[in-house]
Design an enzyme around this catalytic site. Structure first.
Site, PDB file in Angstrom:
ATOM      1  N   THR A 263      -3.129   5.668  -4.148  1.00 24.79           N
ATOM      2  CA  THR A 263      -2.045   6.435  -3.529  1.00 24.79           C
ATOM      3  C   THR A 263      -0.728   6.271  -4.289  1.00 24.79           C
ATOM      4  O   THR A 263       0.012   7.237  -4.461  1.00 24.79           O
ATOM      5  CB  THR A 263      -1.837   5.996  -2.066  1.00 24.79           C
ATOM      6  OG1 THR A 263      -1.687   4.582  -2.036  1.00 24.79           O
ATOM      7  CG2 THR A 263      -3.026   6.375  -1.228  1.00 24.79           C
ATOM      8  N   THR A 264      -0.468   5.037  -4.755  1.00 24.44           N
ATOM      9  CA  THR A 264       0.763   4.824  -5.509  1.00 24.44           C
ATOM     10  C   THR A 264       0.679   5.582  -6.834  1.00 24.44           C
ATOM     11  O   THR A 264       1.634   6.264  -7.232  1.00 24.44           O
ATOM     12  CB  THR A 264       0.983   3.324  -5.797  1.00 24.44           C
ATOM     13  OG1 THR A 264       0.750   2.594  -4.593  1.00 24.44           O
ATOM     14  CG2 THR A 264       2.373   3.049  -6.292  1.00 24.44           C
TER      15      THR A 264
ATOM     16  N   ASP B 281      -9.145  -0.246   1.810  1.00 24.61           N
ATOM     17  CA  ASP B 281      -9.118   0.398   0.487  1.00 24.61           C
ATOM     18  C   ASP B 281     -10.347   0.006  -0.318  1.00 24.61           C
ATOM     19  O   ASP B 281     -10.991   0.848  -0.941  1.00 24.61           O
ATOM     20  CB  ASP B 281      -7.869  -0.039  -0.309  1.00 24.61           C
ATOM     21  CG  ASP B 281      -6.625   0.730   0.106  1.00 24.61           C
ATOM     22  OD1 ASP B 281      -6.711   1.475   1.105  1.00 24.61           O
ATOM     23  OD2 ASP B 281      -5.588   0.591  -0.554  1.00 24.61           O
TER      24      ASP B 281
ATOM     25  N   ASP C 276       0.820  -1.200   0.000  1.00 20.34           N
ATOM     26  CA  ASP C 276       0.000   0.000   0.000  1.00 20.34           C
ATOM     27  C   ASP C 276       0.866   1.266   0.000  1.00 20.34           C
ATOM     28  O   ASP C 276       1.644   1.497   0.922  1.00 20.34           O
ATOM     29  CB  ASP C 276      -0.899  -0.033   1.239  1.00 20.34           C
ATOM     30  CG  ASP C 276      -1.877   1.112   1.254  1.00 20.34           C
ATOM     31  OD1 ASP C 276      -2.763   1.116   0.393  1.00 20.34           O
ATOM     32  OD2 ASP C 276      -1.738   2.015   2.097  1.00 20.34           O
TER      33      ASP C 276
HETATM   34  P1  ADP Z   1      -2.694   2.423  -6.073  1.00 20.71           P
HETATM   35  O1  ADP Z   1      -2.024   2.652  -4.763  1.00 20.71           O
HETATM   36  O2  ADP Z   1      -2.447   3.545  -7.020  1.00 20.71           O
HETATM   37  O3  ADP Z   1      -4.131   2.063  -5.947  1.00 20.71           O
HETATM   38  P2  ADP Z   1      -2.326  -0.296  -6.883  1.00 20.71           P
HETATM   39  O4  ADP Z   1      -1.107  -1.116  -6.650  1.00 20.71           O
HETATM   40  O5  ADP Z   1      -3.540  -0.613  -6.107  1.00 20.71           O
HETATM   41  O6  ADP Z   1      -1.914   1.204  -6.706  1.00 20.71           O
HETATM   42  O7  ADP Z   1      -2.646  -0.395  -8.445  1.00 20.71           O
HETATM   43  C1  ADP Z   1      -3.744   0.236  -8.997  1.00 20.71           C
HETATM   44  C2  ADP Z   1      -3.709   0.132 -10.491  1.00 20.71           C
HETATM   45  O8  ADP Z   1      -3.781  -1.234 -10.902  1.00 20.71           O
HETATM   46  C3  ADP Z   1      -4.912   0.823 -11.125  1.00 20.71           C
HETATM   47  O9  ADP Z   1      -4.482   1.560 -12.227  1.00 20.71           O
HETATM   48  C4  ADP Z   1      -5.807  -0.340 -11.530  1.00 20.71           C
HETATM   49  O10 ADP Z   1      -6.630  -0.011 -12.632  1.00 20.71           O
HETATM   50  C5  ADP Z   1      -4.778  -1.366 -11.900  1.00 20.71           C
HETATM   51  N1  ADP Z   1      -5.309  -2.730 -11.908  1.00 20.71           N
HETATM   52  C6  ADP Z   1      -6.062  -3.348 -10.983  1.00 20.71           C
HETATM   53  N2  ADP Z   1      -6.362  -4.610 -11.363  1.00 20.71           N
HETATM   54  C7  ADP Z   1      -5.774  -4.797 -12.563  1.00 20.71           C
HETATM   55  C8  ADP Z   1      -5.715  -5.884 -13.508  1.00 20.71           C
HETATM   56  N3  ADP Z   1      -6.308  -7.051 -13.276  1.00 20.71           N
HETATM   57  N4  ADP Z   1      -5.024  -5.698 -14.643  1.00 20.71           N
HETATM   58  C9  ADP Z   1      -4.389  -4.528 -14.886  1.00 20.71           C
HETATM   59  N5  ADP Z   1      -4.415  -3.471 -14.066  1.00 20.71           N
HETATM   60  C10 ADP Z   1      -5.102  -3.594 -12.918  1.00 20.71           C
HETATM   61 MG    MG Z   2      -4.944   0.414  -5.025  1.00 20.48          MG
END
Ligand code: ADP
Ligand code: MG
Length: 525
Positions: free
Chosen positions: A100-101, A392, A67
């Protein structure tokens, strides 16, 4: 280095001798570097195949997480410009609970692009103006990406799953967790939105994460005051007291001048009858369950156990408040004032032992619609990360349900934004155009990073994504099981709330432009 000004030949010191000052390009580039470094540090955690980080604090405490907000919070960052990127993640977490990332990574790349522009002699003011203009276009592009479909349970589950992929969910399928999350948020839906604060999360180690369930009420860390008390009471009337149920401490300290056995007996009798008085008052009131923030005398507890009353003592103030709001009880500070009107009500109160302590479940409270996701897992690290993932997911589902607006994930929205910005940049005059285009380049980092984190070539993926967007209007880099494909994210249920994307653009732009505008850093010792 002290700053000197000459005035009539006399040096004039305007800063203390110990303060540090950096100016101009040096100040800009050191701030930008610090901001970029922070964003870079969370880049590898982005997306479904993002890696985790293990953070060890000075006390040896270990946190394992994916996270962004947690990582940046635990990193103990000191540089003031770097700290501003941490704040981007914090405000993202606070406002929408996820992304957040993404927000930190975008902010870092806005800074990187700004650095290049500064080197090309584009003035900071021009960069700031260009970035603001690009951010406006980005928000319009997000509006255009919003799904036409109604946000129903199916979509909400996909939103929850998308936010949880890549998080260590302890072997539990994201699907069953997503179901629990949606059920919880639906439970607190009201006419004009979602009462997110009515969904609690309580963690307890000792079982597999499969045992994670939704409890229709609240959970507090409390144990019965006596072993013989009933472990479960149905259809319970509840009193919440701020009363010590025993001989008052003050009276115990008072010295008795006892010089005969009769007097001693009288003193003991007096104490006995005081204690018995409390117990009888409570038993007679007809209450089934008592929570008190103060102590309960062993004799009172034993008497009440006999009467079948369940008592919890030494309650924390916040637990007491939660029980009040869940059951509709009124807190009573003097036992003599206790009357039926003060009682709260719950369908069921039960106490359960979990090895390292007891939990009290207050279910079906009369006054509140509170529900709790009861998170289970084998170890502390598993439940902690599961709790973050669920928190989240609860936030994004609440956000999506409240606004009814979702956009494609997997980088598709960022591709669409960059595309629209480049299109509109053509009509912008002068050097500002460079800054607007740079903003689009900075957004490409999200799909590029998703590609890199899934072992794809970032450049090839970007080219394919743009082509896909061009022909279909929607193209993301989707991870589905072992496969990575470029396709319409809606088809695969990779969906993010529109507000998560909006907030990421806004907070990243704000931080990056603020940092770029600084050309003088004065630090007191
Ligand atoms: P953040 O802290 O920004 O939420 P995450 O590590 O949760 O970072 O990643 C979020 C990103 O991953 C978003 O852009 C979301 O659309 C993408 N995402 C989630 N599931 C998938 C998937 N199955 N395939 C590709 N991208 C995905
Ligand atoms: Mg996320």
């Amino acid at each position: 280095m002290a700053q000197q000004r000459r005035m009539g030949g006399q040096p004039m010191f305007i800063l203390s001798e110990d303060s540090q000052r950096t100016q101009g390009r040096d100040a800009q580039s050191s701030n930008i570097m610090a901001g970029k470094a922070v964003a870079e540090s969370v880049r590898t955690t982005l997306g479904p195949r993002g890696m985790d980080k293990m953070l060890v604090d000075s006390g040896g405490e270990v946190v394992i997480t994916n996270d962004g907000a947690t990582i940046l919070d635990e990193m103990d960052i000191e540089h003031p410009a770097a700290q501003m990127i941490v704040e981007v993640a914090e405000s993202q977490e606070e406002e929408v609970g996820d992304g957040t990332t993404t927000a930190a990574v975008i902010a870092g790349n806005l800074l990187g692009e700004a650095e290049d522009l500064i080197e090309q002699d584009v003035h900071a003011t021009t960069i700031v103006e260009g970035y603001h203009e690009a951010a406006e276009i980005a928000l319009e592009a997000i509006d255009e990406q919003v799904s036409e479909s109604e946000v129903d349970d199916e979509i909400l589950k996909q939103v929850a799953e998308s936010s949880m992929t890549g998080k260590g969910t302890g072997g539990l399928t994201a699907e069953s967790l997503a179901e629990t999350v949606v059920e919880a948020v639906r439970h607190v839906e009201v006419d004009d939105g979602v009462e997110r604060e009515n969904v609690g999360v309580h963690t307890q180690i000792g079982a597999s994460s499969n045992a994670t369930e939704l409890v229709p009420g609240i959970i507090v860390d409390e144990e019965p005051a006596h072993d013989e008390m009933p472990a479960e009471v149905e259809d319970a009337s509840i009193a919440v007291l701020d009363v010590e149920l025993g001989v008052r401490t003050g009276e115990v300290d008072a010295e008795y001048a006892i010089d005969s056995i009769d007097q001693l007996n009288a003193a003991i009798d007096a104490e006995e009858s005081e204690v018995r008085g409390y117990a009888e008052t409570i038993a007679d009131s007809g209450v089934d369950v008592v929570f008190t923030t103060d102590d309960v005398d062993e004799r009172v507890a034993s008497f009440l156990a006999n009467e079948g009353v369940l008592v919890f003592e030494d309650l924390g103030d916040s637990d007491a408040r939660d029980i009040v709001s869940a059951t509709g009880a009124r807190r009573v500070g003097d036992l003599e004032d206790l009357e039926e009107a003060d009682f709260g009500h719950a369908e069921r109160i039960r106490s359960e032992n979990f090895g390292d302590g007891d939990l009290a479940f207050v279910e079906g409270g009369a006054a509140a619609e509170a529900v709790t996701v009861f998170v289970r897992g084998g170890t502390e690290h598993v439940v902690d990360e599961l709790e973050r993932a669920i928190t989240d997911a609860l936030d994004v589902v609440a956000t999506a349900l409240a606004s009814g607006e979702v956009v494609p994930g997997a980088g598709a929205t960022e591709i669409a934004i960059a595309d629209k910005i480049r299109e509109e940049a053509a009509g912008i005059e002068g050097r500002k155009q460079l800054a607007v285009n740079a903003f689009a380049d900075a957004l490409d980092v999200v799909p590029r990073t998703l590609a890199a984190n899934t072992g794809q070539d970032p450049i090839d993926s970007l080219v394919d994504l743009r082509a896909g967007h061009e022909s279909a209007g929607r193209a993301g880099l989707i991870t589905a099981g072992e496969e990575v494909t470029i396709d319409d994210p809606f088809e695969y249920g990779v969906i993010d709330p529109a507000d998560v994307k909006r907030e990421a653009i806004e907070s990243a732009t704000e931080a990056a432009t603020m940092i770029v505008r600084i050309d003088d850093v004065i630090a007191a010792e």
